[in-house]
Design a protein around this motif. Structure first.
Motif, PDB file in Angstrom:
ATOM      1  N   UNK A  94       0.835  -1.205   0.000  1.00  0.00           N
ATOM      2  CA  UNK A  94       0.000   0.000   0.000  1.00  0.00           C
ATOM      3  C   UNK A  94       0.867   1.251   0.000  1.00  0.00           C
ATOM      4  N   UNK A  99      -2.430   3.613  -3.450  1.00  0.00           N
ATOM      5  CA  UNK A  99      -3.578   4.252  -2.827  1.00  0.00           C
ATOM      6  C   UNK A  99      -4.210   5.275  -3.752  1.00  0.00           C
ATOM      7  N   UNK A 623      13.859   5.271  13.632  1.00  0.00           N
ATOM      8  CA  UNK A 623      12.397   5.210  13.570  1.00  0.00           C
ATOM      9  C   UNK A 623      11.899   4.665  12.235  1.00  0.00           C
ATOM     10  N   UNK A 693       2.739   1.968   5.732  1.00  0.00           N
ATOM     11  CA  UNK A 693       2.130   1.431   6.954  1.00  0.00           C
ATOM     12  C   UNK A 693       2.331  -0.081   7.053  1.00  0.00           C
ATOM     13  N   UNK A 698       5.743  -5.393  18.663  1.00  0.00           N
ATOM     14  CA  UNK A 698       6.792  -5.094  19.644  1.00  0.00           C
ATOM     15  C   UNK A 698       7.676  -6.313  19.889  1.00  0.00           C
ATOM     16  N   UNK A 701       6.423  -9.566  21.821  1.00  0.00           N
ATOM     17  CA  UNK A 701       5.330 -10.394  21.327  1.00  0.00           C
ATOM     18  C   UNK A 701       5.745 -11.861  21.293  1.00  0.00           C
ATOM     19  N   UNK A 705       1.785 -15.389  18.691  1.00  0.00           N
ATOM     20  CA  UNK A 705       1.100 -14.175  18.279  1.00  0.00           C
ATOM     21  C   UNK A 705       1.697 -13.634  16.976  1.00  0.00           C
ATOM     22  N   UNK A 723       9.767   0.212  21.798  1.00  0.00           N
ATOM     23  CA  UNK A 723       8.638   1.027  22.257  1.00  0.00           C
ATOM     24  C   UNK A 723       8.711   2.472  21.766  1.00  0.00           C
ATOM     25  N   UNK A 724       9.754   2.790  21.011  1.00  0.00           N
ATOM     26  CA  UNK A 724       9.832   4.116  20.406  1.00  0.00           C
ATOM     27  C   UNK A 724       9.597   4.031  18.902  1.00  0.00           C
ATOM     28  N   UNK A 725       9.098   2.892  18.454  1.00  0.00           N
ATOM     29  CA  UNK A 725       8.839   2.661  17.037  1.00  0.00           C
ATOM     30  C   UNK A 725      10.117   2.644  16.210  1.00  0.00           C
TER      31      UNK A 725
ATOM     32  N   UNK B 574      -8.555   6.730   6.201  1.00  0.00           N
ATOM     33  CA  UNK B 574      -7.445   6.158   6.958  1.00  0.00           C
ATOM     34  C   UNK B 574      -7.868   5.961   8.410  1.00  0.00           C
ATOM     35  N   UNK B 623       2.913   7.176  25.481  1.00  0.00           N
ATOM     36  CA  UNK B 623       3.425   5.935  24.872  1.00  0.00           C
ATOM     37  C   UNK B 623       2.607   4.716  25.296  1.00  0.00           C
ATOM     38  N   UNK B 693       1.294  -6.730  24.408  1.00  0.00           N
ATOM     39  CA  UNK B 693       1.624  -6.578  22.992  1.00  0.00           C
ATOM     40  C   UNK B 693       0.356  -6.502  22.143  1.00  0.00           C
ATOM     41  N   UNK B 694      -0.434  -5.447  22.359  1.00  0.00           N
ATOM     42  CA  UNK B 694      -1.638  -5.318  21.522  1.00  0.00           C
ATOM     43  C   UNK B 694      -1.240  -4.978  20.087  1.00  0.00           C
ATOM     44  N   UNK B 695      -2.099  -5.352  19.171  1.00  0.00           N
ATOM     45  CA  UNK B 695      -1.837  -4.989  17.779  1.00  0.00           C
ATOM     46  C   UNK B 695      -2.053  -3.492  17.598  1.00  0.00           C
ATOM     47  N   UNK B 698      -0.395   2.405  12.427  1.00  0.00           N
ATOM     48  CA  UNK B 698      -0.140   3.848  12.347  1.00  0.00           C
ATOM     49  C   UNK B 698      -1.377   4.593  11.852  1.00  0.00           C
ATOM     50  N   UNK B 700      -1.833   6.534   9.435  1.00  0.00           N
ATOM     51  CA  UNK B 700      -2.020   6.697   7.991  1.00  0.00           C
ATOM     52  C   UNK B 700      -2.551   5.427   7.318  1.00  0.00           C
ATOM     53  N   UNK B 701      -2.716   4.358   8.096  1.00  0.00           N
ATOM     54  CA  UNK B 701      -3.160   3.104   7.512  1.00  0.00           C
ATOM     55  C   UNK B 701      -4.527   3.271   6.860  1.00  0.00           C
ATOM     56  N   UNK B 702      -4.675   2.732   5.680  1.00  0.00           N
ATOM     57  CA  UNK B 702      -5.951   2.864   4.974  1.00  0.00           C
ATOM     58  C   UNK B 702      -7.007   1.972   5.608  1.00  0.00           C
ATOM     59  N   UNK B 722       0.877   6.964  16.874  1.00  0.00           N
ATOM     60  CA  UNK B 722       1.629   7.842  15.979  1.00  0.00           C
ATOM     61  C   UNK B 722       3.038   7.274  15.788  1.00  0.00           C
ATOM     62  N   UNK B 723       3.903   8.015  15.126  1.00  0.00           N
ATOM     63  CA  UNK B 723       5.210   7.430  14.802  1.00  0.00           C
ATOM     64  C   UNK B 723       6.137   7.360  16.000  1.00  0.00           C
ATOM     65  N   UNK B 724       5.669   7.803  17.162  1.00  0.00           N
ATOM     66  CA  UNK B 724       6.458   7.651  18.381  1.00  0.00           C
ATOM     67  C   UNK B 724       5.843   6.585  19.285  1.00  0.00           C
ATOM     68  N   UNK B 725       4.924   5.832  18.735  1.00  0.00           N
ATOM     69  CA  UNK B 725       4.237   4.791  19.486  1.00  0.00           C
ATOM     70  C   UNK B 725       3.361   5.355  20.601  1.00  0.00           C
TER      71      UNK B 725
END
Lengths: 754, 754
Positions: A94, A99, A623, A693, A698, A701, A705, A723-725, B574, B623, B693-695, B698, B700-702, B722-725
């Motif tokens: 994507x 898109x 990042x 995307x 993490x 996991x 999973x 955890x900081x992506x 998105x 975070x 560890x939830x899914x 980001x 911007x995901x469609x 966001x991009x900083x988790x």
């Protein structure tokens, strides 16, 4: 043997090394990948863990062989995981281009696409039906001609007492036909060998089997059963939109279903077969399309066959392989028979496990001995026809059958195994001699076991059914003789059917789809329940001793096959332990030289690269902002989509999705793309092309999973972030396929370069 | 009408508001949820968009009704999405406790679990079979008794000329039986009303239908077809490990399959039915278990019925609803008939669409009129039996049938609709008068249309088959009369079968599973292809005009049902636009008072809370480090797992997974848990209990990508970062189900509190 294994540790580098376009074979034992190149090119950076069971002497041999020019298969080891297989991109890329296209498309556009998909599926079904029809007619005509020739010969020579001459002539004739077929297969398209089912299984699982879906394969494998090939074919040329792995996979499913449907006249069975193999990517709309293809396929076949048989329009007797209809009244079963059926199922499971074990040993043995094609041919021609005195129907050339089934070569090609199965099912009690049946079972068992997996397009379905029908009938006869008065319910034909189901189930371990296939092929629902019971029992008993035949062959080829779930006892593993790390990342705006260097690095051969905001010098994680594939980078390089910073030309050449689609699926290797020294200094802006995307997990996991996410979405690369992506690792198919549940708990396969 | 809609914007708050344990009905029109409470409690914080078509007068009415104490259904609107349905947790909560347990478990432990699953599935199959058997015998006995009583009566009164008295007696008898059943259903377990299929569809889709899987439901719904109920039953008590939604869902699938299997004697059809409905969560091992349950169910039913019918051990005639076996010879079809079949399919599609449209209007109309149970009863007793002169077989009480089928009440209960279908299929040509058939079709069509969805446990399967068989036979008769000589191939029974398939397909729009069910129920594979063709045509034609009946009723109930894919034209949306935001987050170590306040906030009623490292004062995103569910927090509060910082007792009370399982599935409401003022000052450490560890996706995901992830993994909450988790939003079922593809492109449903 060049078995550069990779120790499992999270410092391992390799994720996906595919030598795309290489002529390596998949599931037959007659070829070898060009080891020497891989050895010199790829061996250096890997930690050489320990060499496998095969020693260095063989390594030299294969080296020599590769010099001789004919690629050759390496000795197989089911404890290895090969890196030579690439994954398929079952997740849409994507990126912005994609898109934008999707957003531009109107509602009507999507409707048209949907209709096109139906059209393609219909076409697949139609072509499959046609091919099946062609095969059927060709085989029938060929058998007829042979019958005439040989009969004429025999009549001529019997007078002068030279019967042996005609026998030899005949044997030579047969052998040469088989040889011809084998040579075509072995030299032109080794992928076409075998039943084709393991390949389809792998393909639907997401493993790229080189050239399984190409035109050449189709032409050679016309004689094969599974015609999923057609899917890939029809797609690329006509509908540009369908040029992606996702769409292709769906069409391959449709093709597989259509193939089974045509072969057994079992449209529902075909759909179930496709589902059982391609389970995790399933959805309802797709099922309907597959069903449609299946239906069209059977319909086409029946229609043309009805014309051929001079009964135009009579569609009620479907299928290439037809077991003849069981009439309900004669074959009703009783509760007392259920335990007997279950016992037969258990026997089938045992025999199947034995069959698989033997075949496993034979495969290894044969591969080590490097038997060449002509040698296997002798065995193959032995295999095709040991039908003994069974052919009572169409070609009553019984004079040779007095010799018993040892002279199997003699009866070759006069009776198709399918016809034998039918007579075993339907002939009157008393037609067969128990001793003959016993000997036949024994002989055919070992021959079938020997030939499966050889270089000729031969499946395991029909031989298994034949073996099972033989011992099933034997079982029925013995039963009738024990219970002298009980001969009413111990109809041997019924037991032949149950035996056939048990044997086939014991070997291939399919349940739901096989039940439906059997029911559809026999045209009688009454036997649904007993067949189910038998297949269940066969599977349970068989699984206790040995895996299914297809799984064995997939393992022997070290294919990174993902099962449905992670091994049960793998919860203590997390993404951190499983992932490959450190990861080669790219900057969002990257120097062309860097990209070329990374792609040219044959030691890693990465196929996917996380795109990060800024790569730091100290190899610290950066990042994540996207993911880009090797194939995309190749196209970008080919079209020179560079930004020359020096001349402040900041606009890149505009690239369309079409450019990517045109290159699909044969992206050129990096070596074929010339990049000048000046160009190396340019920059490349990946923003528009990367998947912005990508799915991430993490580090903490758990493996199950990660596995679930990977499998359910058909991923190829899964980025592991902290955890900081920030990118800390990458999980690919090999990282997950590595773990499997053995007899003693969780085992780890070694990852090999070849 | 209290239709508090929520405008779609990314400032919307509500994610999942479920009034658990409320006695609201699902798919019958006789009830109303307590609107007034929800109005005052939940209405305040929602932006009141626009009121729906129903005006304020009705709002007052329903308010009054709720005061009368009987819950009542609100007027339905398919453009709404109700917030009253909760989602199921089909994703495992992988917290530390869970992982520790899994890691402690040995390989043998997992084997035992696997075996237990098989045992449970076997049990489900067995119980379903038993219940089916019980129903069959009960119905048969009842019909026999009634026959005796009425026959005696008639003989008695015919002499004195008082036939009308016996007629009235009879009608009263019948009505009272039906009334009794209806009262039980309506008062004790409204969920048991209707065919049960939409409920199962929703449940497998992941929507919590209150009490669909409870003991009481079972007892009442004994007369229903789908016995998936048993799944949930057997589970909780015996095997503690199975106390989660994931396992329960699997058992419900098995139950659904077993139910269909027993009803139609179609084990494979049952499995396919379960698959078509529960598609995305499917895997192979599960399929086999489901298959097993299906098999056992048919087997049990057959076994006991064979004993009941004094033919112990004869298992070859399966199924509760059996259409009688078609003999192959008499009913072979020809190519020329295929277009006719397709035309019939199209007719079926048209009639089905008409049926659904009418039913849709009737449902709305009936709900507005608030018809009470007794009123519907009259129609129902009209519906059950307008079988006209068809009952030639078991109870030859034909004297009333001379009156024609208008006097349908008179023939009530003497012929089950199933038997009528069978006679339409198999009776000799010439048995039926075309005019009778036409009138019958017409009458029955409208009656069946009227009754579906009423408060009595009645399905649409058999009535549809009956209507279809009637017009199909009519079609066949007309065809034979047109082609005077062609009476050989225009066997009316054959056309009755095709018509039945077309009509049912046109109404419910199932394809694959219905084909197999029909084939298995008729016991003849020959008709596989025509039935498929007909069902396909019916579906295509029907879909053009109107959705399937089940989908209509699901929509009318505003159930947040997730289809297989996101709408095609939704790529421009998105996660940012779709998600709920801002999100109520919790700290990893959170004050008990805060938790209680958040849970007590009836205006939001969140069910899942992202756990963050540190909530900042200014509502800025923090975070993400985990996700915790309301149910878990409730258990923690109940067990007072607090850390009293003041006294420096830093060890929390140790909680086991068992404590959570014991509370499942009826977690107490927050109001029932008393937390003292002192305790409110304590802290709660969530680290051990949250899913670490939830899914995530980001921003911007469609939408299609979010949808795919959500659907494939059966999620309930998907955190948007966001991009900083850092947590910026939360996507739940309602956010995704909101978008659907209407006639004019993408449409948005309004989200309502009720």
């Amino acid at each position: 043997m060049a078995n550069i294994s990779k120790k499992v540790s999270w410092s391992s580098r390799a994720e996906e090394s595919g030598v795309a376009g290489e002529g390596t074979s998949l599931l037959n034992g007659s070829e070898q990948p060009r080891l020497s190149r891989q050895l010199s090119g790829g061996g250096s950076i890997f930690q050489i863990g320990r060499l496998s069971t095969v020693d260095l002497e063989e390594e030299i041999t294969s080296d020599e062989d590769s010099l001789r020019g004919r690629p050759k298969e390496i000795p197989h080891n089911e404890k290895l995981l090969s890196l030579k297989y690439e994954s398929l991109d079952y997740d849409n890329i994507e990126n912005q281009l994609f898109l934008e296209e999707e957003r531009r498309m109107s509602y009507m556009g999507f409707r048209c696409l949907e209709i096109s998909r139906w059209v393609v599926c219909g076409l697949i079904g139609f072509l499959t039906g046609l091919i099946a029809c062609f095969i059927d007619i060709a085989v029938e005509e060929l058998a007829g001609i042979k019958y005439q020739v040989v009969k004429h010969n025999i009549e001529k020579f019997t007078e002068v007492g030279g019967l042996s001459i005609s026998l030899i002539l005949w044997a030579v004739l047969n052998s040469s036909i088989v040889m011809f077929g084998a040579i075509i297969v072995a030299f032109f398209e080794p992928i076409a060998a075998g039943s084709g089912i393991p390949q389809i299984k792998c393909y639907l699982n997401g493993v790229k089997i080189p050239r399984v879906v190409r035109l050449k394969t189709l032409v050679v494998k016309v004689s094969g059963v599974i015609c999923s090939v057609v899917g890939g074919l029809a797609v690329g040329k006509i509908f540009e939109y369908f040029r992606r792995d996702t769409e292709k996979r769906d069409f391959v499913s449709a093709g597989a279903a259509a193939g089974v449907s045509a072969a057994f006249g079992a449209p529902v069975g075909g759909v179930l077969f496709a589902l059982e193999e391609g389970a995790s990517f399933w959805n309802q709309m797709l099922t309907w399309r597959i069903f449609f293809a299946s239906m069209i396929s059977t319909f086409t076949l029946n229609f043309f066959l009805s014309i051929y048989h001079n009964k135009p329009g009579d569609l009620s007797n479907p299928g290439l392989i037809n077991f003849g209809r069981f009439e309900s009244d004669s074959v009703a079963y009783n509760l007392y028979e259920i335990p007997l059926f279950i016992i037969m199922g258990a026997i089938g499971g045992l025999l199947g496990a034995l069959f698989n074990k033997l075949n496993y040993w034979l495969t290894i043995f044969r591969i080590s001995l490097e038997l060449d094609v002509s040698f296997t041919m002798i065995y193959f021609s032995n295999d095709c026809q040991p039908l003994g005195p069974e052919h009572t129907e169409e070609y009553p050339l019984q004079l040779f059958c007095a010799d018993g089934e040892y002279n199997s070569m003699a009866t070759a090609f006069f009776n198709t195994p399918e016809r034998s199965v039918r007579s075993l099912f339907h002939n009157q009690p008393g037609t067969y001699n128990p001793l003959t049946l016993g000997l036949f079972t024994l002989t055919y068992f070992f021959l079938a076991c020997w030939t499966y997996g050889l270089a000729v397009s031969a499946g395991v379905f029909i031989p298994s059914l034949l073996i099972g029908a033989a011992w099933g009938r034997l079982f029925g006869i013995l039963l009738a003789s024990i219970t002298a008065s009980g001969s009413i319910w111990a109809d041997p034909g019924k037991y032949a059917l149950i035996g056939a189901a048990a044997q086939l189930g014991g070997i291939v371990r399919m349940t739901l789809s096989l039940t439906v296939i059997m029911v559809e092929a026999t045209g009688n629902v009454t036997y649904g329940l007993p067949i189910m019971l038998v297949l269940m029992t066969a599977k349970i008993v068989g699984d206790y001793f040995e895996e299914g035949l297809y799984d064995i062959h997939i393992k022997l080829q070290s294919v990174p096959f993902l099962h449905l779930e992670a091994p049960a006892t793998s919860h203590w593993l997390t993404a951190r332990e499983v992932m490959g790390s450190p990861v080669t990342c790219l900057n969002r705006i990257e120097k062309v030289g860097t990209i070329v260097d990374i792609l040219s690095n044959t030691s890693t051969n990465h196929n996917g690269f996380p795109v990060v905001v800024q790569v730091t010098a100290s190899d610290e994680p950066a990042k994540l902002c996207g993911l880009i594939l090797r194939s995309q980078l190749i196209v970008l390089l080919k079209h020179k989509v560079f930004v020359e910073l020096a001349r402040s030309r900041l606009t890149q050449r505009k690239l369309q999705l079409k450019d990517f689609r045109d290159a699909y699926p044969r992206f050129p290797p990096i070596q074929s793309i010339h990049v000048s020294q000046d160009e190396r200094e340019c920059m490349m802006d990946l923003t528009e092309f990367m998947n912005a995307t990508p799915y991430t997990v993490p580090q903490e996991t758990s493996l199950p999973r990660v596995f679930k996410l990977f499998r359910a979405l058909g991923l190829r690369h899964l980025v592991v972030v902290d955890d900081e992506n920030r990118v800390v690792g990458l999980v690919t198919r090999k990282d997950l396929a590595r773990y499997h549940l053995g007899k003693h708990g969780l085992e780890e396969l070694q990852v090999a370069q070849t």
